[in-house]
Scaffold this active site. Structure first.
Site, PDB file in Angstrom:
ATOM      1  N   GLY A   1       0.821  -1.198   0.000  1.00  0.00           N
ATOM      2  CA  GLY A   1       0.000   0.000   0.000  1.00  0.00           C
ATOM      3  C   GLY A   1       0.857   1.250   0.000  1.00  0.00           C
ATOM      4  O   GLY A   1       2.048   1.211   0.326  1.00  0.00           O
ATOM      5  N   CYS A   2       0.255   2.383  -0.330  1.00  0.00           N
ATOM      6  CA  CYS A   2       1.019   3.636  -0.451  1.00  0.00           C
ATOM      7  C   CYS A   2       1.491   4.145   0.907  1.00  0.00           C
ATOM      8  O   CYS A   2       2.695   4.413   1.094  1.00  0.00           O
ATOM      9  CB  CYS A   2       0.191   4.683  -1.189  1.00  0.00           C
ATOM     10  SG  CYS A   2      -1.463   4.963  -0.520  1.00  0.00           S
ATOM     11  N   PHE A   3       0.582   4.287   1.878  1.00  0.00           N
ATOM     12  CA  PHE A   3       1.004   4.680   3.216  1.00  0.00           C
ATOM     13  C   PHE A   3       1.997   3.663   3.775  1.00  0.00           C
ATOM     14  O   PHE A   3       2.989   4.030   4.415  1.00  0.00           O
ATOM     15  CB  PHE A   3      -0.199   4.770   4.158  1.00  0.00           C
ATOM     16  CG  PHE A   3      -0.880   6.101   4.185  1.00  0.00           C
ATOM     17  CD1 PHE A   3      -0.161   7.271   4.366  1.00  0.00           C
ATOM     18  CD2 PHE A   3      -2.258   6.197   4.071  1.00  0.00           C
ATOM     19  CE1 PHE A   3      -0.791   8.511   4.411  1.00  0.00           C
ATOM     20  CE2 PHE A   3      -2.904   7.421   4.122  1.00  0.00           C
ATOM     21  CZ  PHE A   3      -2.165   8.583   4.291  1.00  0.00           C
TER      22      PHE A   3
END
Length: 324
Positions: A134-136
């Protein structure tokens, strides 16, 4: 040429994948599948591709491509793979969260490897199936992995991170459309964000029982990028922390340690993660910046593809930020 397919190509991550793969010197974009736009030109959804391709979205899937990217909503990749049995030779890179956690990594006869190259490079190079982070999760893990490797996450870790509106997807919502987002900032999912699971598993793979992680995500009034700040107790000096990070990322192609404080513009439109360290007494502050659509999604997916196929890791990913 490597034949590549994209499932779900009308969203932000799909659009970035199309852009990268069209320019990638070793790939041929075989198809872009969409149930809502089949028969329409790619430029209908991605006008920035005007003049770069004449391809149209398709409602059929070539099950024998060399590599396929799944850019589907969370929970939909599992269903799609059940209904579309790809060739045993097809490498699959999933950009949803369906297979990121260890409990979900085994699906049918497939074993998905968590695709964070700075952590699992050797496993990625020999993998057939990848769960893209995921990005975070990418921004936060890259900020903390060196401390976990050294066994230094012994106390609480506090993370505050802000993301652009593209992180919410292409479909407008009450908190992503212009009138609400402009000149506005707010937090959401405090301490319960869905990326916490994969972050904790990665940190735990390097340091058993690391300190408790508190994560507060924020919505920013900009379109792209994530700026994360993480701080925790650190017993050494700033020079010792710097050496720790430089050693850990010595071979990392896309993760750089900056001497000066960092900002979002220096990473937007790139596959880079920039880190900065700041000491305050016995507290270490780590700042991490990425483009949520590239290093946080599509760029990292292509980075994983390059590693899986034995290509140069940065092939097709030498993108420059527009700082000014």
């Amino acid at each position: 040429m490597i034949k590549a397919g994209i499932i779900g190509g009308s969203g932000y991550t799909g659009g970035e994948l199309i852009r990268i793969l069209l320019q990638h010197p070793a790939t041929e974009l075989d198809f872009v599948y969409s149930t809502t736009r089949a028969g329409k030109p790619l430029t209908a959804a991605h006008p920035d591709l005007l003049g770069q391709t004449d391809l149209a979205f398709t409602g059929t899937v070539n099950l024998k491509v060399d590599v396929v990217f799944l850019c589907l909503g969370h929970g939909n990749s599992t269903k799609f793979l059940q209904e579309h049995p790809f060739s045993a030779n097809t490498k699959i890179i999933d950009l949803s969260n369906d297979f990121r956690l260890r409990k979900d990594a085994h699906f049918q006869d497939k074993e998905f490897v968590y695709g964070l190259p700075e952590l699992n490079r050797a496993q990625i190079e020999s993998a057939q199936y990848i769960a893209n982070p995921g990005c975070f999760a990418t921004a936060i893990q890259l900020a903390l992995l060196p401390l976990a490797k050294a066994g230094m996450l012994t106390e609480q870790v506090h993370v505050n991170a802000i993301t652009g509106s593209t992180g919410a997807g292409v479909q407008p919502t009450g908190t992503s459309h212009f009138s609400w987002r402009n000149n506005n900032v707010s937090w959401y999912k405090p301490f319960t964000h869905q990326h916490l699971g994969e972050i904790k598993e990665s940190l735990g793979s390097l340091q058993p029982n690391p300190g408790e992680l508190f994560f507060l995500p924020n919505r920013g009034n900009f379109t792209r990028g994530i700026l994360a700040t993480a701080y925790t107790h650190f017993k050494g000096s700033l020079e010792e922390a710097t050496e720790l990070y430089r050693t850990f990322y010595a071979a990392a192609r896309f993760t750089q340690l900056a001497q000066a404080p960092i900002h979002l513009k220096q990473v937007v439109n790139t596959n880079q993660c920039h880190l900065h360290l700041h000491g305050h007494g016995n507290t270490l502050l780590v700042t991490s910046a990425i483009d949520n659509l590239l290093k946080g999604a599509s760029g990292q997916a292509v980075q994983n593809m390059n590693l899986m196929l034995g290509l140069e890791e940065d092939l097709g990913l030498n993108l420059k930020a527009g700082v000014f």
